[in-house]
Design a protein around this motif. Structure first.
Motif, PDB file in Angstrom:
ATOM      1  N   ASP A  50       0.860  -1.180   0.000  1.00 26.91           N
ATOM      2  CA  ASP A  50       0.000   0.000   0.000  1.00 26.91           C
ATOM      3  C   ASP A  50       0.895   1.228   0.000  1.00 26.91           C
ATOM      4  O   ASP A  50       1.499   1.571   1.014  1.00 26.91           O
ATOM      5  CB  ASP A  50      -0.905  -0.009   1.234  1.00 26.91           C
ATOM      6  N   GLY A  51       0.983   1.887  -1.164  1.00 24.92           N
ATOM      7  CA  GLY A  51       1.868   3.042  -1.289  1.00 24.92           C
ATOM      8  C   GLY A  51       1.477   4.204  -0.403  1.00 24.92           C
ATOM      9  O   GLY A  51       2.332   4.921   0.118  1.00 24.92           O
ATOM     10  N   ASP A  52       0.181   4.402  -0.208  1.00 28.98           N
ATOM     11  CA  ASP A  52      -0.275   5.519   0.621  1.00 28.98           C
ATOM     12  C   ASP A  52       0.117   5.317   2.082  1.00 28.98           C
ATOM     13  O   ASP A  52       0.511   6.258   2.777  1.00 28.98           O
ATOM     14  CB  ASP A  52      -1.796   5.676   0.515  1.00 28.98           C
ATOM     15  N   ALA A  53       0.023   4.071   2.542  1.00 32.97           N
ATOM     16  CA  ALA A  53       0.351   3.777   3.937  1.00 32.97           C
ATOM     17  C   ALA A  53       1.817   3.382   4.112  1.00 32.97           C
ATOM     18  O   ALA A  53       2.301   3.278   5.246  1.00 32.97           O
ATOM     19  CB  ALA A  53      -0.548   2.659   4.456  1.00 32.97           C
ATOM     20  N   SER A  54       2.507   3.154   3.000  1.00 33.49           N
ATOM     21  CA  SER A  54       3.912   2.730   3.018  1.00 33.49           C
ATOM     22  C   SER A  54       4.104   1.456   3.842  1.00 33.49           C
ATOM     23  O   SER A  54       5.017   1.346   4.671  1.00 33.49           O
ATOM     24  CB  SER A  54       4.819   3.849   3.544  1.00 33.49           C
ATOM     25  N   LYS A  55       3.226   0.493   3.610  1.00 37.11           N
ATOM     26  CA  LYS A  55       3.341  -0.792   4.298  1.00 37.11           C
ATOM     27  C   LYS A  55       2.573  -1.840   3.517  1.00 37.11           C
ATOM     28  O   LYS A  55       1.793  -1.525   2.604  1.00 37.11           O
ATOM     29  CB  LYS A  55       2.813  -0.698   5.724  1.00 37.11           C
ATOM     30  N   PHE A  56       2.791  -3.099   3.883  1.00 37.87           N
ATOM     31  CA  PHE A  56       2.065  -4.198   3.284  1.00 37.87           C
ATOM     32  C   PHE A  56       0.779  -4.452   4.061  1.00 37.87           C
ATOM     33  O   PHE A  56       0.773  -4.411   5.294  1.00 37.87           O
ATOM     34  CB  PHE A  56       2.920  -5.472   3.280  1.00 37.87           C
ATOM     35  N   ILE A  57      -0.302  -4.714   3.332  1.00 40.11           N
ATOM     36  CA  ILE A  57      -1.592  -4.969   3.980  1.00 40.11           C
ATOM     37  C   ILE A  57      -2.228  -6.216   3.378  1.00 40.11           C
ATOM     38  O   ILE A  57      -1.989  -6.569   2.222  1.00 40.11           O
ATOM     39  CB  ILE A  57      -2.547  -3.770   3.833  1.00 40.11           C
ATOM     40  N   PHE A  58      -3.031  -6.896   4.181  1.00 36.54           N
ATOM     41  CA  PHE A  58      -3.749  -8.070   3.704  1.00 36.54           C
ATOM     42  C   PHE A  58      -4.841  -7.645   2.717  1.00 36.54           C
ATOM     43  O   PHE A  58      -5.559  -6.669   2.945  1.00 36.54           O
ATOM     44  CB  PHE A  58      -4.371  -8.817   4.874  1.00 36.54           C
ATOM     45  N   SER A  59      -4.962  -8.403   1.634  1.00 32.61           N
ATOM     46  CA  SER A  59      -5.918  -8.032   0.591  1.00 32.61           C
ATOM     47  C   SER A  59      -7.365  -8.208   1.031  1.00 32.61           C
ATOM     48  O   SER A  59      -8.267  -7.621   0.423  1.00 32.61           O
ATOM     49  CB  SER A  59      -5.660  -8.862  -0.670  1.00 32.61           C
ATOM     50  N   ASN A  60      -7.610  -9.014   2.066  1.00 32.21           N
ATOM     51  CA  ASN A  60      -8.993  -9.239   2.514  1.00 32.21           C
ATOM     52  C   ASN A  60      -9.345  -8.422   3.758  1.00 32.21           C
ATOM     53  O   ASN A  60     -10.286  -8.748   4.482  1.00 32.21           O
ATOM     54  CB  ASN A  60      -9.250 -10.727   2.757  1.00 32.21           C
ATOM     55  N   GLY A  61      -8.578  -7.359   3.988  1.00 32.25           N
ATOM     56  CA  GLY A  61      -8.915  -6.458   5.093  1.00 32.25           C
ATOM     57  C   GLY A  61      -8.032  -6.631   6.309  1.00 32.25           C
ATOM     58  O   GLY A  61      -7.094  -7.438   6.341  1.00 32.25           O
ATOM     59  N   LYS A  62      -8.341  -5.871   7.342  1.00 32.72           N
ATOM     60  CA  LYS A  62      -7.512  -5.828   8.545  1.00 32.72           C
ATOM     61  C   LYS A  62      -7.695  -7.094   9.378  1.00 32.72           C
ATOM     62  O   LYS A  62      -8.789  -7.630   9.506  1.00 32.72           O
ATOM     63  CB  LYS A  62      -7.886  -4.603   9.382  1.00 32.72           C
TER      64      LYS A  62
END
Length: 270
Positions: A50-62
């Protein structure tokens, strides 16, 4: 998740992951298990940058941390393991993922593959990693082989380089490494075209780590006399043990009198 892992390496043949931080446009699969067991806490799911958050995130949510238990994280990439991964990756035994592969044994077959890498991080919990995130360091289970041509002569044409009698099937288990198939070893063949020249890069390839007897055969042709090229076969033997996560460079020099194959005097972990 913080992925301190690998960038794609520019090169020919097999695509490998080279040292660096995984960043923009990257994805991998990650799962979490209750620490020390195989009970799934987060099912395998794609993780994206996630470029906006500058981190990796799970594709199915938090996903939320358990209040007390720790977690073991298992991750791998590419997202879709290619056809040479014939079984797995699986996590049926705690902290001991495994997979089975059949390695393509021609340069044209290796043109189509991307290296499979994985990460395992155990005993992660909310108290220690809740704010900072989980750091994943991906491992190279394969050996990288690089071939180079040191010099050439205009009247010599190299048709094929053959690494003889290599095991191409094996099962990798995190805690014990590689178990090779008992099937007969086969040859790895690199067929060359007319485009190579002195100091050419002949390719980057993946191999299953193993003790290899080291017989290399080069099929070449040149004119012994007259105008008709004559086929020649020259061989060289350099026994070696290929280690997982290391790269080895073979440099070829062929003349009308001899074949010289230099293997780097050291191996580089990549």
């Amino acid at each position: 998740l913080n992925a301190n892992v690998w960038r794609m390496m520019d090169g020919t043949r097999a695509t490998t992951y080279d040292g660096g931080d995984l960043g923009s446009g990257s994805s991998f699969i990650a799962a979490a298990y209750v620490a020390g067991g195989t009970m799934t806490y987060i099912s395998p799911v794609q993780v994206n940058w996630d470029g906006d958050a500058s981190k990796f995130i799970f594709s199915n949510g938090k996903h939320y941390w358990p209040m007390s238990d720790g977690l073991d994280f298992f991750a791998y990439m590419p997202v879709d393991p290619q056809s040479y991964i014939t079984s797995g990756p699986s996590y049926t035994t705690a902290r001991n993922p495994q997979f089975t592969c059949t390695m393509p044994m021609t340069n044209s077959g290796q043109d189509l593959i991307t290296e499979f890498v994985y990460a395992l991080k155990i005993n992660q919990d909310k108290a220690n990693q809740g704010a900072s995130g989980v750091d994943l360091a991906f491992q190279h289970p394969f050996t990288k082989i690089m071939m180079k041509l040191s010099s050439t002569q205009a009247d010599i044409h190299i048709d094929k380089i053959i690494f003889k009698s290599i095991k191409k099937v094996g099962t990798y288990t995190h805690n014990s490494g590689w178990a090779l198939s008992e099937d007969a070893a086969v040859n790895f063949e690199v067929t060359l075209d007319d485009d190579y020249e002195a100091n050419a890069d002949l390719g980057t390839f993946l191999m299953i780590p193993q003790a290899w007897a080291g017989q290399i055969e080069v099929n070449a042709s040149w004119n012994d006399w007259g105008d008709t090229p004559v086929a020649h076969t020259v061989t060289k033997t350099i026994p070696i043990t290929w280690e997982a996560g290391y790269s080895y460079t073979y440099t070829f020099t062929i003349t009308l009198e001899d074949l010289v194959v230099n293997l780097t005097n050291f191996t580089e972990q990549w």
